[in-house]
Motif scaffolding. Structure first.
Motif, mmCIF file in Angstrom:
data_model
loop_
_atom_site.group_PDB
_atom_site.id
_atom_site.type_symbol
_atom_site.label_atom_id
_atom_site.label_comp_id
_atom_site.label_asym_id
_atom_site.label_seq_id
_atom_site.Cartn_x
_atom_site.Cartn_y
_atom_site.Cartn_z
ATOM 1 N N ARG A 73 1.028 -1.288 -0.134
ATOM 2 C CA ARG A 73 -0.222 -0.161 0.210
ATOM 3 C C ARG A 73 0.941 1.099 0.084
ATOM 4 N NH1 ARG A 73 -4.198 -1.917 4.370
ATOM 5 N NH2 ARG A 73 -5.904 -3.252 2.640
ATOM 6 N N THR A 74 1.940 1.017 0.826
ATOM 7 C CA THR A 74 3.147 2.118 1.257
ATOM 8 C C THR A 74 3.510 2.712 -0.308
ATOM 9 O OG1 THR A 74 3.666 2.209 2.809
ATOM 10 C CG2 THR A 74 5.245 2.744 2.222
ATOM 11 N N LEU A 126 3.879 -1.262 -13.780
ATOM 12 C CA LEU A 126 4.278 -1.190 -12.222
ATOM 13 C C LEU A 126 3.108 -1.093 -11.112
ATOM 14 C CD1 LEU A 126 7.329 0.432 -13.291
ATOM 15 C CD2 LEU A 126 7.377 -1.864 -12.712
ATOM 16 N N GLY A 127 2.512 -0.725 -11.183
ATOM 17 C CA GLY A 127 1.030 -0.801 -10.609
ATOM 18 C C GLY A 127 0.720 -1.566 -10.555
ATOM 19 N N ILE A 128 0.413 -3.118 -11.265
ATOM 20 C CA ILE A 128 -0.574 -4.001 -11.846
ATOM 21 C C ILE A 128 0.236 -5.128 -10.902
ATOM 22 C CG2 ILE A 128 -1.066 -5.825 -13.525
ATOM 23 C CD1 ILE A 128 -1.304 -3.700 -15.354
ATOM 24 N N THR A 129 1.689 -5.495 -10.455
ATOM 25 C CA THR A 129 2.573 -5.549 -9.889
ATOM 26 C C THR A 129 1.927 -5.779 -8.203
ATOM 27 O OG1 THR A 129 4.166 -5.983 -11.160
ATOM 28 C CG2 THR A 129 4.318 -6.706 -8.564
ATOM 29 N N LEU A 157 11.855 1.646 -8.639
ATOM 30 C CA LEU A 157 12.830 0.472 -7.908
ATOM 31 C C LEU A 157 13.140 1.375 -7.200
ATOM 32 C CD1 LEU A 157 14.532 -0.983 -11.013
ATOM 33 C CD2 LEU A 157 12.972 -2.112 -10.043
ATOM 34 N N ALA A 158 13.640 2.340 -7.180
ATOM 35 C CA ALA A 158 13.927 3.444 -5.673
ATOM 36 C C ALA A 158 13.327 3.599 -4.648
ATOM 37 C CB ALA A 158 14.491 4.637 -6.448
ATOM 38 N N ILE A 159 11.722 3.819 -5.201
ATOM 39 C CA ILE A 159 10.450 3.401 -4.064
ATOM 40 C C ILE A 159 10.538 1.843 -3.412
ATOM 41 C CG2 ILE A 159 8.531 3.927 -3.895
ATOM 42 C CD1 ILE A 159 8.624 6.047 -6.010
ATOM 43 N N ASP A 160 11.148 1.574 -3.970
ATOM 44 C CA ASP A 160 10.565 -0.402 -3.944
ATOM 45 C C ASP A 160 11.799 -0.102 -2.250
ATOM 46 O OD1 ASP A 160 8.132 -0.781 -5.384
ATOM 47 O OD2 ASP A 160 10.298 -1.927 -6.524
ATOM 48 N N LEU A 214 12.619 -0.332 3.446
ATOM 49 C CA LEU A 214 14.446 -0.346 3.676
ATOM 50 C C LEU A 214 13.530 0.439 5.560
ATOM 51 C CD1 LEU A 214 17.425 1.437 2.206
ATOM 52 C CD2 LEU A 214 17.031 -1.529 3.266
ATOM 53 N N ARG A 215 12.633 1.390 5.184
ATOM 54 C CA ARG A 215 11.624 2.474 6.448
ATOM 55 C C ARG A 215 10.760 1.210 6.764
ATOM 56 N NH1 ARG A 215 11.297 8.059 4.867
ATOM 57 N NH2 ARG A 215 11.020 8.048 7.094
#
Length: 162
Positions: A13-14, A57-60, A125-128, A133-134
């Motif tokens: 969700r995040t 990317l959102g579909i996954t 990918l950076a968001i993932d 990590l957070r």
């Protein structure tokens, strides 16, 4: 809304919320840069590249969130993999079809489209990575430990109770 027992749900969700925000920013920046580089054709190419990347990317993440609704069902694992793999196969076929359709369009500047697509994927990918990590997720989750009703209180001098 009750929280899901599946530990991936808050993470996904995040990721979807952050991806939506970054996609909006990339669409604006891509449109401006595309326009400066190649005029109106560059503007539409950048918007198309960002949109294609965001949808696919959102579909996954969305397919995993949908599949997690069956958690606890005895058929959860086959349902989960059916939904996720079905979504992946559908994405693959539709992505190839979209590339063939957009390939010959006069309003597409291939270089701008490609750069917008790659930048969007790298941002995703950076968001993932940042979200993973957070997030504070227990190392062991989605399990319930068994209890021993005959154990009672351990006050018989065992070292574990001191």
């Amino acid at each position: 809304m009750s929280s899901s027992p599946v530990s991936s749900t808050p993470i996904l969700r995040t990721v979807l919320v952050w991806s939506g925000t970054v996609t909006a920013v990339l669409a604006v920046v891509g449109a401006v840069v595309g326009f400066l580089v190649a005029g109106t054709t560059g503007l539409w190419s950048a918007l198309a590249g960002v949109l294609v990347a965001a949808v696919f990317l959102g579909i996954t993440g969305a397919s995993i969130l949908i599949a997690n609704r069956w958690y606890g069902n005895e058929l959860y694992v086959p349902i989960f993999f059916g939904i996720v793999m079905g979504g992946w196969i559908l994405k693959f076929v539709v992505f190839i079809a979209i590339l063939f359709i957009l390939r010959g369009q006069p309003w597409i500047e291939p270089a701008v489209f490609f750069v917008a697509l790659v930048v969007s994927v790298l941002a995703s990918l950076a968001i993932d990575v940042v979200v993973m990590l957070r997030m504070r997720v227990p190392h062991v989750s989605d399990v319930e430990l068994p209890t021993d009703p005959d154990a009672g209180d351990r006050t018989d001098g065992h070292p574990e109770t001191r």
